[in-house]
Design a protein around this motif. Structure first.
Motif, PDB file in Angstrom:
ATOM      1  N   SER A 270       0.869  -1.303  -0.159  1.00  0.00           N
ATOM      2  CA  SER A 270       0.017   0.048  -0.018  1.00  0.00           C
ATOM      3  C   SER A 270       0.900   1.348  -0.031  1.00  0.00           C
ATOM      4  CB  SER A 270      -0.847   0.046   1.267  1.00  0.00           C
ATOM      5  OG  SER A 270      -0.236   0.144   2.206  1.00  0.00           O
ATOM      6  N   GLY A 271       2.293   1.074  -0.004  1.00  0.00           N
ATOM      7  CA  GLY A 271       2.986   2.269  -0.186  1.00  0.00           C
ATOM      8  C   GLY A 271       3.406   2.917   1.124  1.00  0.00           C
ATOM      9  N   LYS A 272       3.812   2.183   2.095  1.00  0.00           N
ATOM     10  CA  LYS A 272       4.075   2.377   3.490  1.00  0.00           C
ATOM     11  C   LYS A 272       5.602   3.233   3.281  1.00  0.00           C
ATOM     12  CE  LYS A 272       3.589  -1.286   5.536  1.00  0.00           C
ATOM     13  NZ  LYS A 272       2.762  -2.030   4.498  1.00  0.00           N
ATOM     14  N   THR A 273       6.436   2.766   2.488  1.00  0.00           N
ATOM     15  CA  THR A 273       7.769   3.363   2.283  1.00  0.00           C
ATOM     16  C   THR A 273       7.619   4.750   1.671  1.00  0.00           C
ATOM     17  OG1 THR A 273       8.522   1.081   1.893  1.00  0.00           O
ATOM     18  CG2 THR A 273       9.907   2.973   1.312  1.00  0.00           C
ATOM     19  N   GLU A 274       6.452   4.955   0.847  1.00  0.00           N
ATOM     20  CA  GLU A 274       6.673   6.384   0.172  1.00  0.00           C
ATOM     21  C   GLU A 274       6.161   7.238   1.155  1.00  0.00           C
ATOM     22  OE1 GLU A 274       6.699   9.354  -2.482  1.00  0.00           O
ATOM     23  OE2 GLU A 274       7.477   7.139  -2.694  1.00  0.00           O
ATOM     24  N   VAL A 275       5.310   6.801   2.412  1.00  0.00           N
ATOM     25  CA  VAL A 275       4.909   7.737   3.505  1.00  0.00           C
ATOM     26  C   VAL A 275       6.039   8.090   4.128  1.00  0.00           C
ATOM     27  CG1 VAL A 275       3.371   7.862   5.569  1.00  0.00           C
ATOM     28  CG2 VAL A 275       2.405   6.711   3.440  1.00  0.00           C
ATOM     29  N   TYR A 276       6.803   7.161   4.603  1.00  0.00           N
ATOM     30  CA  TYR A 276       8.168   7.349   5.350  1.00  0.00           C
ATOM     31  C   TYR A 276       8.997   8.401   4.446  1.00  0.00           C
ATOM     32  CZ  TYR A 276       7.471   2.456   7.142  1.00  0.00           C
ATOM     33  OH  TYR A 276       6.866   1.386   7.780  1.00  0.00           O
ATOM     34  N   LEU A 277       9.094   8.032   3.201  1.00  0.00           N
ATOM     35  CA  LEU A 277      10.113   9.155   2.214  1.00  0.00           C
ATOM     36  C   LEU A 277       9.444  10.663   2.441  1.00  0.00           C
ATOM     37  CD1 LEU A 277      10.776   6.593  -0.740  1.00  0.00           C
ATOM     38  CD2 LEU A 277      12.533   7.456   0.959  1.00  0.00           C
ATOM     39  N   GLN A 278       8.276  10.613   2.059  1.00  0.00           N
ATOM     40  CA  GLN A 278       7.908  11.829   2.210  1.00  0.00           C
ATOM     41  C   GLN A 278       7.775  12.587   3.670  1.00  0.00           C
ATOM     42  OE1 GLN A 278       4.274  12.735   0.009  1.00  0.00           O
ATOM     43  NE2 GLN A 278       4.634  11.070  -1.531  1.00  0.00           N
ATOM     44  N   VAL A 279       7.703  11.984   4.692  1.00  0.00           N
ATOM     45  CA  VAL A 279       7.766  12.520   5.895  1.00  0.00           C
ATOM     46  C   VAL A 279       9.362  13.028   6.162  1.00  0.00           C
ATOM     47  CG1 VAL A 279       7.602  12.124   8.329  1.00  0.00           C
ATOM     48  CG2 VAL A 279       5.825  11.501   6.785  1.00  0.00           C
TER      49      VAL A 279
ATOM     50  N   SER B 289       1.906 -13.808   1.690  1.00  0.00           N
ATOM     51  CA  SER B 289       0.733 -13.517   0.713  1.00  0.00           C
ATOM     52  C   SER B 289       0.928 -12.045   0.154  1.00  0.00           C
ATOM     53  CB  SER B 289      -0.590 -13.508   1.401  1.00  0.00           C
ATOM     54  OG  SER B 289      -1.108 -14.676   1.860  1.00  0.00           O
ATOM     55  N   GLY B 290       1.304 -11.163   0.788  1.00  0.00           N
ATOM     56  CA  GLY B 290       1.495  -9.924   0.326  1.00  0.00           C
ATOM     57  C   GLY B 290       2.792  -9.588  -0.775  1.00  0.00           C
ATOM     58  N   ARG B 291       3.599 -10.699  -0.859  1.00  0.00           N
ATOM     59  CA  ARG B 291       4.355 -10.554  -2.100  1.00  0.00           C
ATOM     60  C   ARG B 291       3.787 -10.848  -3.460  1.00  0.00           C
ATOM     61  NH1 ARG B 291       6.524  -7.795   0.668  1.00  0.00           N
ATOM     62  NH2 ARG B 291       4.948  -8.368   2.512  1.00  0.00           N
ATOM     63  N   ALA B 292       2.508 -11.415  -3.339  1.00  0.00           N
ATOM     64  CA  ALA B 292       1.854 -11.787  -4.785  1.00  0.00           C
ATOM     65  C   ALA B 292       1.120 -10.482  -5.256  1.00  0.00           C
ATOM     66  CB  ALA B 292       1.002 -12.977  -4.522  1.00  0.00           C
ATOM     67  N   GLY B 293       1.378 -10.171  -6.406  1.00  0.00           N
ATOM     68  CA  GLY B 293       0.413  -9.161  -7.047  1.00  0.00           C
ATOM     69  C   GLY B 293       0.768  -7.804  -6.935  1.00  0.00           C
ATOM     70  N   ARG B 294       1.808  -7.630  -6.582  1.00  0.00           N
ATOM     71  CA  ARG B 294       2.426  -6.248  -6.554  1.00  0.00           C
ATOM     72  C   ARG B 294       2.836  -5.437  -7.635  1.00  0.00           C
ATOM     73  NH1 ARG B 294       4.305  -6.070  -0.827  1.00  0.00           N
ATOM     74  NH2 ARG B 294       5.357  -4.306  -1.241  1.00  0.00           N
ATOM     75  N   GLY B 295       2.816  -6.102  -8.662  1.00  0.00           N
ATOM     76  CA  GLY B 295       3.043  -5.460  -9.996  1.00  0.00           C
ATOM     77  C   GLY B 295       1.791  -5.039 -10.789  1.00  0.00           C
ATOM     78  N   GLU B 296       2.067  -5.477 -12.042  1.00  0.00           N
ATOM     79  CA  GLU B 296       0.626  -5.111 -13.076  1.00  0.00           C
ATOM     80  C   GLU B 296      -0.223  -6.289 -12.942  1.00  0.00           C
ATOM     81  OE1 GLU B 296       2.401  -4.630 -16.757  1.00  0.00           O
ATOM     82  OE2 GLU B 296       3.603  -2.775 -16.214  1.00  0.00           O
ATOM     83  N   HIS B 297       0.000  -7.359 -12.469  1.00  0.00           N
ATOM     84  CA  HIS B 297      -0.840  -8.542 -12.704  1.00  0.00           C
ATOM     85  C   HIS B 297      -1.210  -8.861 -11.444  1.00  0.00           C
ATOM     86  CE1 HIS B 297       0.351  -9.081 -16.822  1.00  0.00           C
ATOM     87  NE2 HIS B 297       1.506  -9.041 -16.523  1.00  0.00           N
TER      88      HIS B 297
ATOM     89  N   ARG C  72      -3.953  -0.603  -2.299  1.00  0.00           N
ATOM     90  CA  ARG C  72      -2.431  -0.666  -2.840  1.00  0.00           C
ATOM     91  C   ARG C  72      -1.902   0.449  -3.654  1.00  0.00           C
ATOM     92  NH1 ARG C  72      -0.619  -7.013  -4.163  1.00  0.00           N
ATOM     93  NH2 ARG C  72       0.248  -7.398  -1.917  1.00  0.00           N
ATOM     94  N   ALA C  73      -0.824   0.710  -3.765  1.00  0.00           N
ATOM     95  CA  ALA C  73      -0.269   1.909  -4.417  1.00  0.00           C
ATOM     96  C   ALA C  73      -0.396   1.264  -5.993  1.00  0.00           C
ATOM     97  CB  ALA C  73       1.219   1.910  -4.390  1.00  0.00           C
ATOM     98  N   GLY C  74      -0.520   2.595  -6.687  1.00  0.00           N
ATOM     99  CA  GLY C  74      -0.712   2.153  -8.192  1.00  0.00           C
ATOM    100  C   GLY C  74      -2.052   1.473  -8.514  1.00  0.00           C
TER     101      GLY C  74
END
Length: 740
Positions: free
Chosen positions: A237-246, A592-600, A389-391
């Motif tokens: 869901s983009g937790k790392t992007e939240v870290y980076l922006q803070v 389970s969260g390692r699956a489907g993080r890209g386009e598919h 999820r992000a994107g």
């Protein structure tokens, strides 16, 4: 030398925390000149018993203060530092940690120092710099891709660059030494520059979705004050992007950011994200570094030169003069709890450090710990949710496969094998998860049912065939030759029962001969740099099968994985530990969260003999948050942590009767205290009663009044240590996370 008998003669003394298993600091004398230089947080060399030890000054005693010791005081051997290495904030943090976890202060102080400084080595060690000597060596490096890459990077820095910077860029020290042998570059020692550098953006932030924006804005409102945030976000869901922006806003103010991750394996992808976003010095602190590199990184953090400090558990004690934000990624992970010696929990220490520093702290996870959810309910932490999820990525669908009725091949359901083939044919990647390394967990005789058991533990040997055939106990480390016949009946038919990652690797290689199987476990990643090579291979978008233990489940971003297969989760469903369902649920959701993080879109298949288990049904039909709320209610009704505070005493000796008698005696002394207000469970045998040839027993204390429990335990525990037989080992675990 001052006259100690004269009331008017000043006596120059300091109080020193010495790295010995004693709970007090000790007074030492020193000259007036050294007294003027000595400061709390500096190191001194002292004589203690027959040893010379490096201690930390904790206090300067007023020269006219009366002598508190009846013993003759010794002089320090040497004042090692004119300036303190540990600042006041760090000393306060370490003192609190020693008191809370009831561990000797000198041992705790040493936790905050790199090994070379603990050994009394000088602080001002020089940095290793590498300079290019031959700028026309291209033709000499045709055979080595690594040396070519290192050479190209060195050419970008004609005046030389520090070894730790080259290491961060992926250039290994061994490669640099190989170039040095060829006369292409040289290593020189130069004084380090500890001036902080300006931070600039190397890459613009991604466009945040609404949930991410709310999270960033909520955290930034708490700048320059203490507030704890639980960033509860779905996997991907983009937790790392939240870290980076803070972090961007905190770094703009000239502050430092401390980021903790649970495993060394997570540092390559995290450092890559940070380097691609920010132009600034980044210090890495973890056990994979050699002593000199760790000291250099520690100095960069301690002096304020490094703006971002990325580390594992022990980095929480690093002195940071400009600390403005603490981030704990994968906060639920058990790796943040030290399980030997000084048994602190980095998550709890991080909360207290942020409070001392008056700065915000972010705990991030897709599967927050039940303890953190309880803090939210108590109003001690603010929850921020990321629900998408992000994107364009979607959450994977979970399918349960009943092993009692499934047709299997090599222990894997044929339905699952067909799904794996589909994904590989589409040039996608598959992740197969099994939390059991080795070839097989049991070796049994088919004639008399003899099993290969470790002679020192209540456990079976694990069968290994790599790098050679042997039996290995994963509890005490004992290794035996693999027998060619049964020692009980001499029968030659010995069978390996069950599956480990090595056996599954063999099976997958035979089932999918056209596709590479990449195994990721402690055995395959033990060599320096091996995890980085595996990580690079995974990100080449080729159709491969990733096979591994929980190392694969921890926060990794694998964009080409569309299918996750969990081969066996039943052990976690049947454990006697009340925390086991929480750990199992977290593991299922994380892997389970390692699956489907890209386009598919992704799918997850769980193999189990208990398809009707309530935990599985809650996770499949609802989600982890529903499971967590259900667990909180159960724990509250049963008065289990986090609704009661716990302390676990582990007792180990050559006799279980001795363990039981000793613990029973001291439990009786504690029960006599009328205002204790605590339950005492035990003593009872440990879940693994015999380990490494020694017998283990446990006793657990539980109370709803933490302050009172700690108050009564302090003198009681130290009294136990003084009275225990010399052959007995006692350990105290405050807020234990495991009962093994």
């Amino acid at each position: 030398m001052p006259d100690l008998t004269s009331a008017s003669a000043p006596v120059f003394r300091i109080r020193v925390a010495v790295p010995v298993y004693l709970y007090d600091c000790f007074d030492y004398m020193l000259s007036e000149q050294d007294y003027q230089k000595a400061q709390p947080g500096a190191r001194v060399l002292v004589s203690f018993g027959r040893q010379n030890l490096t201690g930390i000054v904790t206090e300067k005693i007023a020269p006219d203060a009366p002598l508190s010791s009846e013993f003759k005081l010794k002089y320090i051997t040497e004042l090692l530092d004119d300036e303190p290495l540990l600042d006041t904030q760090t000393l306060n943090l370490l003192t609190w940690s020693a008191q809370y976890y009831q561990f000797p202060i000198g041992e705790v102080m040493h936790t905050a120092l790199p090994a070379l400084l603990r050994q009394g080595k000088p602080y001002n060690l020089l940095a290793r710099m590498w300079k290019l000597l031959d700028e026309h060596a291209d033709a000499r490096l045709k055979r080595s891709e690594r040396q070519q890459e290192a050479y190209k990077i060195l050419k970008l820095h004609p005046s030389g660059t520090a070894e730790n910077i080259l290491n961060l860029a992926g250039v290994e020290t061994a490669t640099l030494k190989a170039l040095e042998k060829k006369g292409i570059c040289e290593c020189v020692l130069e004084a380090q520059n500890f001036s902080p550098q300006a931070v600039s953006l190397a890459q613009m932030p991604l466009t945040a979705n609404e949930d991410q924006k709310k999270a960033v804005q909520g955290i930034l409102k708490a700048q320059k004050k203490y507030q704890a945030f639980l960033l509860d976000g779905l996997t991907g869901s983009g937790k790392t992007e939240v870290y980076l922006q803070v972090m961007q806003e905190v770094l703009k103010q000239g502050k430092q950011v401390l980021v903790l991750v649970p495993e060394i394996g997570l540092t390559p992808q995290t450092i890559s994200r940070f380097q691609s976003r920010f132009h600034c010095d980044i210090a890495m602190l973890h056990s994979g570094l050699n002593d000199s590199r760790r000291l250099q990184a520690w100095q960069a953090a301690q002096t304020g030169k490094a703006s971002i400090i990325l580390g594992t558990r022990s980095a929480i004690f690093t002195p940071l003069p400009r600390l403005g934000l603490i981030v704990l990624d994968e906060e639920h992970d058990l790796s943040f709890k030290q399980q030997e010696g000084f048994r602190y929990h980095a998550r709890d220490v991080a909360l207290y450090r942020a409070h001392l520093q008056n700065c915000p702290v972010i705990l991030g996870s897709a599967t927050p710990s039940i303890d953190s959810y309880a803090l939210v309910d108590q109003g001690k932490m603010t929850v921020l949710e990321l629900n998408q999820r992000a994107g364009s990525a979607q959450m994977p669908k979970i399918h349960i496969l009943d092993l009692k009725i499934a047709q299997k091949e090599h222990g894997i359901s044929k339905i699952l094998l067909a799904e794996m083939k589909k994904r590989l044919d589409k040039k996608e990647q598959v992740l197969v998860f099994l939390n059991r390394r080795g070839y097989a967990p049991v070796l049994i005789c088919e004639s008399c049912a003899w099993q290969a058991r470790c002679p020192h533990c209540d456990a079976n040997f694990t069968v290994h065939y790599q790098p050679y055939s042997h039996l290995h106990c994963h509890h005490c480390g004992t290794i035996h030759r693999l027998p060619d016949h049964c020692p009980a009946c001499q029968h030659t038919e010995l069978k390996s029962i069950g599956m480990g990652t090595a056996k599954v690797e063999e099976s997958l290689n035979s089932l999918f001969p056209d596709h590479e199987v990449i195994r990721v476990d402690r055995d395959s990643t033990s060599r320096v740099g091996s995890w980085q090579k595996i990580y690079d291979k995974i990100h080449k978008s080729e159709p491969v099968i990733l096979l591994g233990t929980q190392m694969l489940a921890k926060g990794h971003h694998f964009p080409y994985v569309t299918l996750v297969a969990v081969l066996d989760i039943d052990a976690g469903l049947l454990s006697v530990d009340f925390r086991a369902p929480e750990r199992t649920a977290q593991l299922i959701v994380q892997v389970s969260g390692r699956a489907g993080r890209g386009e598919h879109k992704g799918d997850v298949y769980l193999q189990t003999l208990r398809p009707d288990h309530p935990l599985l049904l809650t996770l499949v039909n609802e989600n982890y948050r529903a499971f967590a709320q259900q667990t909180l209610t159960e724990r509250k009704n049963a008065l289990l942590p986090p609704y009661r505070y716990t302390a676990l005493i582990r007792c180990e000796s050559s006799s279980q009767q001795q363990n039981q008698d000793f613990l029973q005696e001291h439990a009786g002394l504690l029960r006599q205290r009328s205002d204790l207000n605590a339950d005492i469970w035990g003593p009872i045998p440990a879940p693994m009663e015999r380990k490494a040839g020694r017998w283990q027993a446990h006793m657990v204390l539980l109370s709803q009044d933490r302050a009172r429990l700690h108050y009564h335990m302090r003198s009681w525990w130290q009294n136990m240590l003084h009275q225990k037989p010399s052959t007995m080992k006692l350990t105290l675990d405050i807020d234990p996370q495991e009962l093994s």
